[in-house]
Design an enzyme around this catalytic site. Sequence first.
Site, PDB file in Angstrom:
ATOM      1  N   GLY A 271       5.094  11.717  -4.699  1.00  0.00           N
ATOM      2  CA  GLY A 271       3.552  11.831  -5.099  1.00  0.00           C
ATOM      3  C   GLY A 271       2.961  12.935  -4.020  1.00  0.00           C
TER       4      GLY A 271
ATOM      5  N   GLN B 196       2.272  -5.780  -3.072  1.00  0.00           N
ATOM      6  CA  GLN B 196       2.680  -5.906  -1.730  1.00  0.00           C
ATOM      7  C   GLN B 196       3.909  -5.398  -1.442  1.00  0.00           C
ATOM      8  OE1 GLN B 196       1.723  -9.489  -2.767  1.00  0.00           O
ATOM      9  NE2 GLN B 196      -0.361  -8.751  -2.727  1.00  0.00           N
TER      10      GLN B 196
ATOM     11  N   GLY C 185      -4.060  -4.990  -3.977  1.00  0.00           N
ATOM     12  CA  GLY C 185      -5.049  -3.770  -4.284  1.00  0.00           C
ATOM     13  C   GLY C 185      -4.578  -2.675  -4.871  1.00  0.00           C
ATOM     14  N   HIS C 186      -4.647  -2.319  -6.145  1.00  0.00           N
ATOM     15  CA  HIS C 186      -4.045  -1.142  -6.508  1.00  0.00           C
ATOM     16  C   HIS C 186      -5.076  -0.032  -7.201  1.00  0.00           C
ATOM     17  CE1 HIS C 186      -2.629  -4.636  -8.914  1.00  0.00           C
ATOM     18  NE2 HIS C 186      -3.203  -4.037  -9.771  1.00  0.00           N
TER      19      HIS C 186
ATOM     20  N   LYS D 233       2.100   2.014  -5.247  1.00  0.00           N
ATOM     21  CA  LYS D 233       2.978   1.762  -6.316  1.00  0.00           C
ATOM     22  C   LYS D 233       2.116   2.028  -7.674  1.00  0.00           C
ATOM     23  CE  LYS D 233       3.294  -2.228  -4.417  1.00  0.00           C
ATOM     24  NZ  LYS D 233       2.868  -2.162  -3.072  1.00  0.00           N
ATOM     25  N   GLY D 234       0.790   1.661  -7.565  1.00  0.00           N
ATOM     26  CA  GLY D 234       0.072   1.801  -8.948  1.00  0.00           C
ATOM     27  C   GLY D 234       0.156   3.033  -9.585  1.00  0.00           C
TER      28      GLY D 234
ATOM     29  N   GLY E  66      -0.208  13.917  -4.345  1.00  0.00           N
ATOM     30  CA  GLY E  66      -1.826  13.723  -4.379  1.00  0.00           C
ATOM     31  C   GLY E  66      -2.057  12.267  -5.258  1.00  0.00           C
TER      32      GLY E  66
ATOM     33  N   ASP F  73       0.915  -1.029  -0.019  1.00  0.00           N
ATOM     34  CA  ASP F  73       0.097   0.068  -0.020  1.00  0.00           C
ATOM     35  C   ASP F  73       0.801   1.292  -0.036  1.00  0.00           C
ATOM     36  OD1 ASP F  73      -2.156  -1.727   0.214  1.00  0.00           O
ATOM     37  OD2 ASP F  73      -1.904  -1.936   2.472  1.00  0.00           O
TER      38      ASP F  73
ATOM     39  N   LEU G   7       3.300  12.641   0.230  1.00  0.00           N
ATOM     40  CA  LEU G   7       3.877  13.783   1.249  1.00  0.00           C
ATOM     41  C   LEU G   7       2.818  14.728   1.529  1.00  0.00           C
ATOM     42  CD1 LEU G   7       6.791  14.465   1.761  1.00  0.00           C
ATOM     43  CD2 LEU G   7       6.595  16.482   0.129  1.00  0.00           C
TER      44      LEU G   7
HETATM   45  P1  IMP Z   1      -2.136 -13.006   2.192  1.00  0.00           P
HETATM   46  O1  IMP Z   1      -1.573 -12.422   1.203  1.00  0.00           O
HETATM   47  O2  IMP Z   1      -3.757 -12.815   1.919  1.00  0.00           O
HETATM   48  O3  IMP Z   1      -1.901 -14.528   2.630  1.00  0.00           O
HETATM   49  O4  IMP Z   1      -2.031 -12.237   3.702  1.00  0.00           O
HETATM   50  C1  IMP Z   1      -0.788 -12.287   4.403  1.00  0.00           C
HETATM   51  C2  IMP Z   1      -0.407 -10.779   5.081  1.00  0.00           C
HETATM   52  O5  IMP Z   1      -0.261  -9.964   3.740  1.00  0.00           O
HETATM   53  C3  IMP Z   1      -1.480 -10.233   5.835  1.00  0.00           C
HETATM   54  O6  IMP Z   1      -1.009  -9.564   6.803  1.00  0.00           O
HETATM   55  C4  IMP Z   1      -2.184  -9.264   4.600  1.00  0.00           C
HETATM   56  O7  IMP Z   1      -2.712  -8.096   5.254  1.00  0.00           O
HETATM   57  C5  IMP Z   1      -0.782  -8.780   4.016  1.00  0.00           C
HETATM   58  N1  IMP Z   1      -1.047  -8.424   2.489  1.00  0.00           N
HETATM   59  C6  IMP Z   1      -1.424  -9.107   1.643  1.00  0.00           C
HETATM   60  N2  IMP Z   1      -1.643  -8.289   0.383  1.00  0.00           N
HETATM   61  C7  IMP Z   1      -1.528  -7.326   0.755  1.00  0.00           C
HETATM   62  C8  IMP Z   1      -1.382  -5.946  -0.050  1.00  0.00           C
HETATM   63  O8  IMP Z   1      -1.439  -5.832  -1.357  1.00  0.00           O
HETATM   64  N3  IMP Z   1      -1.204  -4.608   0.872  1.00  0.00           N
HETATM   65  C9  IMP Z   1      -0.778  -4.918   2.102  1.00  0.00           C
HETATM   66  N4  IMP Z   1      -1.005  -6.109   2.912  1.00  0.00           N
HETATM   67  C10 IMP Z   1      -1.104  -7.163   2.225  1.00  0.00           C
END
Ligand code: IMP
Length: 445
Positions: A428, A229, A39-40, A15-16, A430, A12, A344
Site C-alpha cells: 500500500g 482488529q 473502524g475501517h 485492512k479495509g 496511499g 488499524d 510504505l
Molecule cells: P474493545 O474491543 O472496545 O473492548 O477494546 C479493547 C482493546 O482493543 C482496546 O485497547 C481498544 O483500543 C482495542 N481495539 C478495539 N477495536 C480496535 C480496532 O478496530 N483497532 C484498534 N484497536 C482496537
Amino acid sequence: MTVTIVGSQLGDEGKGALVDLWGGDADVVARYQGGDNAGHTVVEDGEEYKLSLVPSGAVRDKVGVLGNGCVINPNTLFSEIDTLRERGLDPDVRLARRAHVIMPYHRRLDNVEEEAKADSDEELVVGTTGRGIGPTYEDKAGRRGIRVGDLLDPEVLRQRLEYAVPQKRALIEDVYGLEAGEECDVEKLVEEYTEIGRRLAEDDMTVNCGDFLARRREAGENVMFEGAQGTLIDIDHGSYPYVTSSNPTAGGAATGTGVGPSVVGRGEVVGIVKSYLSRVGEGPMPTELKDDDREEELADFIREKGGEFGTVTGRPRRIGWLDIPMLRHAARVSGFTGIAVNHLDVLAGLDEVKVGHSYELDGEELLTMPATTERWAKCEPNLREFDPWPEVDWSSVAEDGYDAVPENAREYLDYVSGEMDVPIYAVGVGPDRAETVELANPFEQ
Ligand code: IMP
C-alpha cells in the site's frame, strides 16, 4: 475459494483497502468477530467511507455477512446502512442469527468497568472503545446473552431480558454503587428490540450463517473472511488483558462463521502489516517512539502523515517502529500464506528507518513474543537500521508496479517478507484503492 484477511499487529493496519481491492473477486464478504469497535476506511474514487460494522465489501455491492462470532449493535448497523443509502449505495447485509446483540446495558457496563478500573489502579484500564464489546462477549460465554435470532421472537426476547436485566441492575447499583437508568428498563428494551427484530425480518436480513455460506460456496462463489482488529489484541494470542474479547486471528474465521477450519485452511490467509506500528489504548509496545524529544517528534510526524487517529474514537494512536517478533508470532498463529504491507509511503523521506528485529529479555535474545504481557513489557528491542527511501510520486509507483518502488524500500519489504517467511501480495502506497502495488491476487493463487 476463500481468502481470509487478518490484521498482523494491533489493528488499524489498513485492512479495509485490501478487503476492498480483493473483495472485487469475492461474491460474499463475511466478518467473523468484533463489532462496532472496528473502524475501517474505504476510499473509492476519492470518496471516503468510514464503516465500523458493515463489512467493507458492501461499498462494492458484495453480500456482506456479519457472522455468528460478531457482536452486533443494531442501531449502529441501521445508521451505517442508512448513511450508505443516502450516498447512493444499496448495501446487502445479512446477520447471523447466532450472533450476539450488544444491548444498551452492555455499553453502560463497559464504561462503568473502565471507570472502576481507573479508580482502583490506572494500570488495569484497557482503554476500550466503550462500545460494550467485552460485556456482550461475557454474556455470550455466561449463557445469558441475547442473540439476533431472539429479536425475531418477542416471547423469547422477553424471557431472556427478564433473566439478564435484574443482574445488570444489581451489578450497576450494588457492586458499582451507581444508579441504573433506561438501559435496565425491561419493558422499554422489549419494545425497542422487538421493533428492531421486525425490521430485520421485514428486510430479510438474518441468516443461518454456516448454512448460508456453505450454499454460496456450493454454488461456486468466492468468500472473503474479513477480520477486524489485529493479532495482538486477540483474546487468546494477544497482549492480555489489553485485548479485545474475540479472535481476530484466522481460527476465528471458522468458529465465527460456521465453516470448517479446513475450508479456511485450504484457502489463502493474508496478513495485513502496516510498515510501522500503531496502538490505540493501553498495553506494552517495545518499539514505541517516545523515549526522547526526537522520537516524539518522529512519532508526531508519522501520526499526522499516516492519519493515525482512531476511526471510532478519534484518539491519537501511539506510534512505534515495526516489531518483527510480533510479526513472526502473527504469521505462525494464523498460518499466513501471504502478506500485504501498507503505508510504505508514510515512512518515505525520513532521516532514519528502523525495525525491532528481536528482543532482549533477561540477557537472552528472543525472536518471538513472550506469552505474558508483563514479560513482553520488559523486552528491549534490538533495533536494525535500514537506509531510508525518498518521497516519490506514489500514484505513478502504483501504476508502474513493484519495480518502481524505491530500492531501499524494496530491501525493507524483502526483509519483512523473509522474516515472516511468506511472500508479499501487495504494497500500500496511499489510501486510495488505486494506490496499491499488487504483486499477486490471493483469489488467483
Ligand atoms: P474493545 O474491543 O472496545 O473492548 O477494546 C479493547 C482493546 O482493543 C482496546 O485497547 C481498544 O483500543 C482495542 N481495539 C478495539 N477495536 C480496535 C480496532 O478496530 N483497532 C484498534 N484497536 C482496537
